[in-house]
Write a protein that holds these residues in place. Structure first.
Motif, PDB file in Angstrom:
ATOM      1  N   VAL A 240       0.844  -1.193   0.000  1.00 26.86           N
ATOM      2  CA  VAL A 240       0.000   0.000   0.000  1.00 26.86           C
ATOM      3  C   VAL A 240       0.877   1.239   0.000  1.00 26.86           C
ATOM      4  N   ALA A 241       0.629   2.116  -0.962  1.00 27.74           N
ATOM      5  CA  ALA A 241       1.372   3.371  -1.051  1.00 27.74           C
ATOM      6  C   ALA A 241       0.552   4.495  -0.429  1.00 27.74           C
ATOM      7  N   SER A 242       1.232   5.339   0.345  1.00 31.27           N
ATOM      8  CA  SER A 242       0.560   6.493   0.939  1.00 31.27           C
ATOM      9  C   SER A 242       1.465   7.707   0.826  1.00 31.27           C
ATOM     10  N   GLY A 243       0.886   8.863   1.096  1.00 33.49           N
ATOM     11  CA  GLY A 243       1.623  10.101   0.906  1.00 33.49           C
ATOM     12  C   GLY A 243       1.372  10.649  -0.493  1.00 33.49           C
ATOM     13  N   GLU A 244       2.247  11.514  -0.934  1.00 33.89           N
ATOM     14  CA  GLU A 244       2.036  12.145  -2.231  1.00 33.89           C
ATOM     15  C   GLU A 244       2.573  11.256  -3.354  1.00 33.89           C
ATOM     16  N   TYR A 245       1.867  10.176  -3.579  1.00 35.29           N
ATOM     17  CA  TYR A 245       2.267   9.218  -4.607  1.00 35.29           C
ATOM     18  C   TYR A 245       1.049   8.449  -5.071  1.00 35.29           C
ATOM     19  N   SER A 246       0.902   8.386  -6.378  1.00 34.40           N
ATOM     20  CA  SER A 246      -0.216   7.646  -6.950  1.00 34.40           C
ATOM     21  C   SER A 246       0.340   6.551  -7.849  1.00 34.40           C
ATOM     22  N   VAL A 247      -0.015   5.300  -7.559  1.00 37.74           N
ATOM     23  CA  VAL A 247       0.520   4.197  -8.364  1.00 37.74           C
ATOM     24  C   VAL A 247       0.073   4.292  -9.816  1.00 37.74           C
ATOM     25  N   SER A 248      -1.017   4.991 -10.065  1.00 35.98           N
ATOM     26  CA  SER A 248      -1.539   5.092 -11.429  1.00 35.98           C
ATOM     27  C   SER A 248      -0.675   5.990 -12.307  1.00 35.98           C
ATOM     28  N   ARG A 249       0.198   6.787 -11.723  1.00 35.62           N
ATOM     29  CA  ARG A 249       0.984   7.754 -12.490  1.00 35.62           C
ATOM     30  C   ARG A 249       2.450   7.386 -12.616  1.00 35.62           C
ATOM     31  N   HIS A 250       2.882   6.356 -11.908  1.00 36.35           N
ATOM     32  CA  HIS A 250       4.309   6.058 -11.838  1.00 36.35           C
ATOM     33  C   HIS A 250       4.583   4.569 -11.999  1.00 36.35           C
ATOM     34  N   GLN A 251       5.875   4.248 -12.074  1.00 33.28           N
ATOM     35  CA  GLN A 251       6.283   2.850 -12.175  1.00 33.28           C
ATOM     36  C   GLN A 251       6.595   2.297 -10.785  1.00 33.28           C
ATOM     37  N   GLN A 252       6.267   1.027 -10.591  1.00 33.83           N
ATOM     38  CA  GLN A 252       6.617   0.303  -9.369  1.00 33.83           C
ATOM     39  C   GLN A 252       7.259  -1.045  -9.721  1.00 33.83           C
ATOM     40  N   ALA A 253       7.801  -1.671  -8.701  1.00 31.67           N
ATOM     41  CA  ALA A 253       8.445  -2.965  -8.918  1.00 31.67           C
ATOM     42  C   ALA A 253       8.444  -3.766  -7.627  1.00 31.67           C
ATOM     43  N   TRP A 254       8.634  -5.042  -7.793  1.00 31.36           N
ATOM     44  CA  TRP A 254       8.901  -5.933  -6.665  1.00 31.36           C
ATOM     45  C   TRP A 254      10.342  -6.424  -6.812  1.00 31.36           C
ATOM     46  N   PHE A 255      11.085  -6.310  -5.719  1.00 37.05           N
ATOM     47  CA  PHE A 255      12.440  -6.833  -5.645  1.00 37.05           C
ATOM     48  C   PHE A 255      12.477  -7.910  -4.570  1.00 37.05           C
ATOM     49  N   ARG A 256      13.511  -8.724  -4.627  1.00 34.54           N
ATOM     50  CA  ARG A 256      13.742  -9.682  -3.550  1.00 34.54           C
ATOM     51  C   ARG A 256      15.238  -9.782  -3.279  1.00 34.54           C
ATOM     52  N   GLN A 257      15.526 -10.163  -2.062  1.00 32.02           N
ATOM     53  CA  GLN A 257      16.923 -10.319  -1.671  1.00 32.02           C
ATOM     54  C   GLN A 257      17.030 -11.491  -0.720  1.00 32.02           C
ATOM     55  N   ALA A 258      17.826 -12.468  -1.133  1.00 31.93           N
ATOM     56  CA  ALA A 258      18.111 -13.630  -0.301  1.00 31.93           C
ATOM     57  C   ALA A 258      19.419 -13.384   0.445  1.00 31.93           C
ATOM     58  N   PRO A 259      19.633 -14.050   1.568  1.00 27.58           N
ATOM     59  CA  PRO A 259      20.872 -13.848   2.332  1.00 27.58           C
ATOM     60  C   PRO A 259      22.097 -14.099   1.474  1.00 27.58           C
ATOM     61  N   GLY A 260      23.009 -13.151   1.508  1.00 24.17           N
ATOM     62  CA  GLY A 260      24.250 -13.293   0.764  1.00 24.17           C
ATOM     63  C   GLY A 260      24.143 -13.012  -0.718  1.00 24.17           C
ATOM     64  N   LYS A 261      22.973 -12.596  -1.156  1.00 25.37           N
ATOM     65  CA  LYS A 261      22.781 -12.310  -2.584  1.00 25.37           C
ATOM     66  C   LYS A 261      22.380 -10.853  -2.791  1.00 25.37           C
ATOM     67  N   GLU A 262      22.554 -10.387  -4.015  1.00 21.02           N
ATOM     68  CA  GLU A 262      22.169  -9.027  -4.345  1.00 21.02           C
ATOM     69  C   GLU A 262      20.646  -8.930  -4.495  1.00 21.02           C
ATOM     70  N   ARG A 263      20.155  -7.709  -4.309  1.00 22.37           N
ATOM     71  CA  ARG A 263      18.734  -7.466  -4.514  1.00 22.37           C
ATOM     72  C   ARG A 263      18.436  -7.545  -6.013  1.00 22.37           C
ATOM     73  N   GLU A 264      17.395  -8.290  -6.373  1.00 21.19           N
ATOM     74  CA  GLU A 264      17.052  -8.461  -7.776  1.00 21.19           C
ATOM     75  C   GLU A 264      15.579  -8.129  -8.002  1.00 21.19           C
ATOM     76  N   ALA A 265      15.318  -7.578  -9.178  1.00 24.37           N
ATOM     77  CA  ALA A 265      13.943  -7.276  -9.541  1.00 24.37           C
ATOM     78  C   ALA A 265      13.255  -8.545 -10.014  1.00 24.37           C
ATOM     79  N   VAL A 266      12.055  -8.781  -9.550  1.00 24.77           N
ATOM     80  CA  VAL A 266      11.293  -9.936 -10.027  1.00 24.77           C
ATOM     81  C   VAL A 266      10.193  -9.516 -10.985  1.00 24.77           C
ATOM     82  N   GLY A 267       9.673  -8.302 -10.825  1.00 22.05           N
ATOM     83  CA  GLY A 267       8.630  -7.842 -11.724  1.00 22.05           C
ATOM     84  C   GLY A 267       8.436  -6.348 -11.622  1.00 22.05           C
ATOM     85  N   THR A 268       8.116  -5.732 -12.735  1.00 23.68           N
ATOM     86  CA  THR A 268       7.880  -4.284 -12.756  1.00 23.68           C
ATOM     87  C   THR A 268       6.550  -3.997 -13.440  1.00 23.68           C
TER      88      THR A 268
END
Length: 125
Positions: free
Chosen positions: A23-51
């Motif tokens: 859930v996004a709050s504050g001065e931000y509308s998901v309808s106007r901008h790009q978002q993504a899901w990232f994940r990070q496993a222990p010892g690994k770099e953060r990677e994008a899974v979907g945008t």
């Protein structure tokens, strides 16, 4: 100030499903901008899974294509990650990310996003 709050993580068996919400709050509308899901496993770099861009166009990492789906509900200002066919290698902390850009040419780098949530843990056994 923009805040992102994730929920929906947990522990599941291989082959199971989870749906994460952000859930996004504050001065931000998901309808106007790009978002993504990232994940990070222990010892690994953060990677994008979907945008998802302002127009709802999505991209996925090869490792999750056909299993994960990113959607958003503009009326609720909420981003979702539906995860099906979960595998042990999907175990990680999952973060939602928000950019001010409407659409990013790449979108897979964590440095392209302006805000991150606190994360929600997904464990697949």
């Amino acid at each position: 100030q923009v805040q992102l709050v994730e929920s929906g993580g947990g522990s599941v068996q291989a082959g199971g499903s989870l749906r994460l919400s952000c859930v996004a709050s504050g001065e931000y509308s998901v309808s106007r901008h790009q978002q993504a899901w990232f994940r990070q496993a222990p010892g690994k770099e953060r990677e994008a899974v979907g945008t998802i861009d302002y127009n709802g166009r999505t991209k996925y990492a090869d490792s999750v294509k056909g299993r994960f789906t990113v959607t958003k509900d503009n009326t609720k200002n909420t981003l979702y990650l539906q995860m099906d066919g979960l595998k042990p290698e999907d175990t990680a902390m999952y973060y939602c990310a928000a950019a001010y850009a409407g659409s990013l040419d790449n979108g897979s780098s964590q440095y392209e996003y302006n805000y991150y949530g606190q994360g929600t843990q997904v464990t697949v056994s």
